[in-house]
Design a protein around this motif. Sequence first.
Motif, PDB file in Angstrom:
ATOM      1  N   GLU A 351      58.329   8.017  27.216  1.00 58.23           N
ATOM      2  CA  GLU A 351      56.927   8.116  26.232  1.00 58.23           C
ATOM      3  C   GLU A 351      57.436   8.225  24.593  1.00 58.23           C
ATOM      4  O   GLU A 351      58.429   9.010  24.088  1.00 58.23           O
ATOM      5  N   VAL A 352      56.959   7.411  23.822  1.00 65.09           N
ATOM      6  CA  VAL A 352      57.407   7.502  22.430  1.00 65.09           C
ATOM      7  C   VAL A 352      56.091   7.667  21.425  1.00 65.09           C
ATOM      8  O   VAL A 352      56.445   7.953  20.198  1.00 65.09           O
ATOM      9  N   SER A 353      55.079   7.662  22.056  1.00 59.79           N
ATOM     10  CA  SER A 353      53.751   7.773  21.091  1.00 59.79           C
ATOM     11  C   SER A 353      52.424   8.435  21.900  1.00 59.79           C
ATOM     12  O   SER A 353      52.439   7.706  23.059  1.00 59.79           O
ATOM     13  N   ASN A 384      44.866  11.225  15.742  1.00 57.31           N
ATOM     14  CA  ASN A 384      45.944  10.979  15.313  1.00 57.31           C
ATOM     15  C   ASN A 384      46.846  10.349  16.320  1.00 57.31           C
ATOM     16  O   ASN A 384      46.440  10.207  17.341  1.00 57.31           O
ATOM     17  N   GLY A 385      47.911   9.783  15.771  1.00 60.74           N
ATOM     18  CA  GLY A 385      48.825   9.135  16.613  1.00 60.74           C
ATOM     19  C   GLY A 385      50.245   9.083  15.863  1.00 60.74           C
ATOM     20  O   GLY A 385      50.656   9.201  14.979  1.00 60.74           O
ATOM     21  N   SER A 386      51.335   8.972  16.940  1.00 59.52           N
ATOM     22  CA  SER A 386      52.584   9.013  16.492  1.00 59.52           C
ATOM     23  C   SER A 386      53.051   7.501  16.312  1.00 59.52           C
ATOM     24  O   SER A 386      52.738   6.445  16.771  1.00 59.52           O
ATOM     25  N   SER A 387      53.598   7.164  14.964  1.00 63.96           N
ATOM     26  CA  SER A 387      53.826   5.928  14.548  1.00 63.96           C
ATOM     27  C   SER A 387      55.268   5.943  13.735  1.00 63.96           C
ATOM     28  O   SER A 387      55.323   5.586  12.855  1.00 63.96           O
ATOM     29  N   LEU A 388      56.301   6.274  14.295  1.00 59.15           N
ATOM     30  CA  LEU A 388      56.554   6.674  15.913  1.00 59.15           C
ATOM     31  C   LEU A 388      57.533   7.909  15.767  1.00 59.15           C
ATOM     32  O   LEU A 388      57.974   8.512  14.972  1.00 59.15           O
ATOM     33  N   LEU A 390      60.925   9.498  16.768  1.00 63.08           N
ATOM     34  CA  LEU A 390      62.242   8.585  16.558  1.00 63.08           C
ATOM     35  C   LEU A 390      63.405   8.949  17.815  1.00 63.08           C
ATOM     36  O   LEU A 390      64.179   7.975  18.095  1.00 63.08           O
ATOM     37  N   PRO A 391      63.459  10.255  18.381  1.00 67.85           N
ATOM     38  CA  PRO A 391      64.509  10.148  19.342  1.00 67.85           C
ATOM     39  C   PRO A 391      64.626   9.136  20.508  1.00 67.85           C
ATOM     40  O   PRO A 391      65.715   8.671  20.703  1.00 67.85           O
ATOM     41  N   ARG A 392      63.487   8.849  21.193  1.00 65.44           N
ATOM     42  CA  ARG A 392      63.404   7.895  22.422  1.00 65.44           C
ATOM     43  C   ARG A 392      63.398   6.558  21.960  1.00 65.44           C
ATOM     44  O   ARG A 392      63.785   5.611  22.663  1.00 65.44           O
ATOM     45  N   ILE A 393      62.765   6.271  20.658  1.00 66.13           N
ATOM     46  CA  ILE A 393      62.934   4.981  20.043  1.00 66.13           C
ATOM     47  C   ILE A 393      64.437   4.690  19.777  1.00 66.13           C
ATOM     48  O   ILE A 393      64.945   3.358  20.148  1.00 66.13           O
ATOM     49  N   VAL A 394      65.283   5.645  19.174  1.00 62.76           N
ATOM     50  CA  VAL A 394      66.638   5.331  19.167  1.00 62.76           C
ATOM     51  C   VAL A 394      67.516   5.204  20.084  1.00 62.76           C
ATOM     52  O   VAL A 394      67.871   4.256  20.293  1.00 62.76           O
ATOM     53  N   ALA A 395      67.133   6.074  21.213  1.00 58.96           N
ATOM     54  CA  ALA A 395      67.657   5.745  22.676  1.00 58.96           C
ATOM     55  C   ALA A 395      67.442   4.463  23.015  1.00 58.96           C
ATOM     56  O   ALA A 395      68.503   3.860  23.645  1.00 58.96           O
ATOM     57  N   CYS A 396      66.232   3.942  23.048  1.00 60.01           N
ATOM     58  CA  CYS A 396      65.814   2.566  23.670  1.00 60.01           C
ATOM     59  C   CYS A 396      66.576   1.532  22.705  1.00 60.01           C
ATOM     60  O   CYS A 396      66.985   0.476  23.272  1.00 60.01           O
ATOM     61  N   LEU A 397      66.426   1.689  21.395  1.00 62.17           N
ATOM     62  CA  LEU A 397      67.099   0.660  20.525  1.00 62.17           C
ATOM     63  C   LEU A 397      68.536   0.578  20.722  1.00 62.17           C
ATOM     64  O   LEU A 397      69.033  -0.472  20.974  1.00 62.17           O
ATOM     65  N   LEU A 398      69.048   1.798  20.943  1.00 64.85           N
ATOM     66  CA  LEU A 398      70.683   1.547  21.315  1.00 64.85           C
ATOM     67  C   LEU A 398      71.184   1.076  22.754  1.00 64.85           C
ATOM     68  O   LEU A 398      71.660   0.149  22.853  1.00 64.85           O
ATOM     69  N   GLU A 399      70.161   1.379  23.698  1.00 66.53           N
ATOM     70  CA  GLU A 399      70.558   1.075  24.990  1.00 66.53           C
ATOM     71  C   GLU A 399      69.900  -0.398  25.114  1.00 66.53           C
ATOM     72  O   GLU A 399      70.731  -1.124  25.817  1.00 66.53           O
TER      73      GLU A 399
END
Length: 423
Positions: A351-353, A384-388, A390-399
């Motif tokens: 989950e990212v948002s 409201n909403g997450s946009s975005l 960062l932790p799991r976005i970074v995890a997925c960008l790296l992987e």
Amino acid sequence: MLSLQVLRGNTEEVKSRLAIKQFRQPELVDNIITLDDERKKLQAEFDGTQAKVNAASKEIGKLMAQGKKAEAEEQKVSVSEWKAALEPLKERMAQVEQALQNTLVLLPNLPAAKVPDGKTPEDNIVVREGGVKPDLHADAVPHWDLIRKYDLIDFETGAKITGSGFPLYKGKGAKLQRALVQYFLDYNTTAGYTEYLPPFMVNEASAFATGQLPDKEGQMYHATEDNFYLIPTAEVPVTNIYRDTIVKLDELPIKMTAYSPCFRREAGSFGKDVRGLNRVHQFEKVEIIQITEPDKSHAALDEMVEHVEKLLQALELPYRILLLCGGDMGFTSAITYDFEVYSAAQQRWLEVSSVSNFESYQTNRMKCRYRDADGKMQLAHSLNGSSLALPRIVACLLENNQKENGIVLPQVLHSYFNGSKME
């Protein structure tokens, strides 16, 4: 907070909708109505007695002017008795009013009509999916190994400085955080959201207004000496900008965005589900918030969902959007869509948002109102909403972007990172 008007006018419907949220105390609705009945009865008795005091006081003046002192003294005795009766009435009214408010805040928001029944995340509905899951090379590893390989985050030193779950970003890891935050803010402001940089602690009134209190005390860090709370999301301080405010109709919709660190105490569990960046106690997030007219809030929700979806598309990440069932929704939300991104190395969705419409639940607590075209005072709706986050976005960008000779960043981040690759 639900309004008494809704509870009294649609009692059985309220109980039915609360059941979809797996709320198991429908008797609280009846208790609230009983307390409101008592409050009204006491108010009527108080007003009636006060009216007698006022009328008799005027009569005493007339009698004294006419020289009818004995009759005036008789009236004074009655006034004294009525005044004596007012004080216990006032005390009981205050007690009932407090009990009424204490019980009202125990009720969660009602789920919107399209929210599906269900108890667990397995009952959520996948609305749509997008992006392409990458085919990783044979030696691909999860993000916590990539973090170590490229020296991006020092979890051990973060734990030494503060404790477990407080990562220390360094070098290209810190630079990537900054690049993402700036990109997210630019993306949001280009879409018409006004940027704010809010305080990172809030007082009790602010935490109550957005529904963190009394529901989530155990999830927040509390600075007890000053009775301040470290924010779990920028939603809390930014939405409270409009607490105790009458907004002009032509100002709506109000669209706001903010970066903030976020602090959450939830301990989680052990294992791969919370390893690396999957769950931490301090993280960075960019938030979007809207305050709208009631009849336009669900269109605003659709707009916000599309906004976040395009952001994930720009990051070239495989994603899916879920409509949450009643049992998996937050206390204050009327309807929530979750965004999940596919973590290719972990082979799981993260989950990212979350994008939510609270309808009038928060604004009723905040007293955020506006005058409609007819001049009638109305409660606004908040979203409201997450946009975005960062932790799991970074995890997925790296992987998802790991190659045998480095990590290739999506095109949209090149100018923000001042480079296209980590190696």
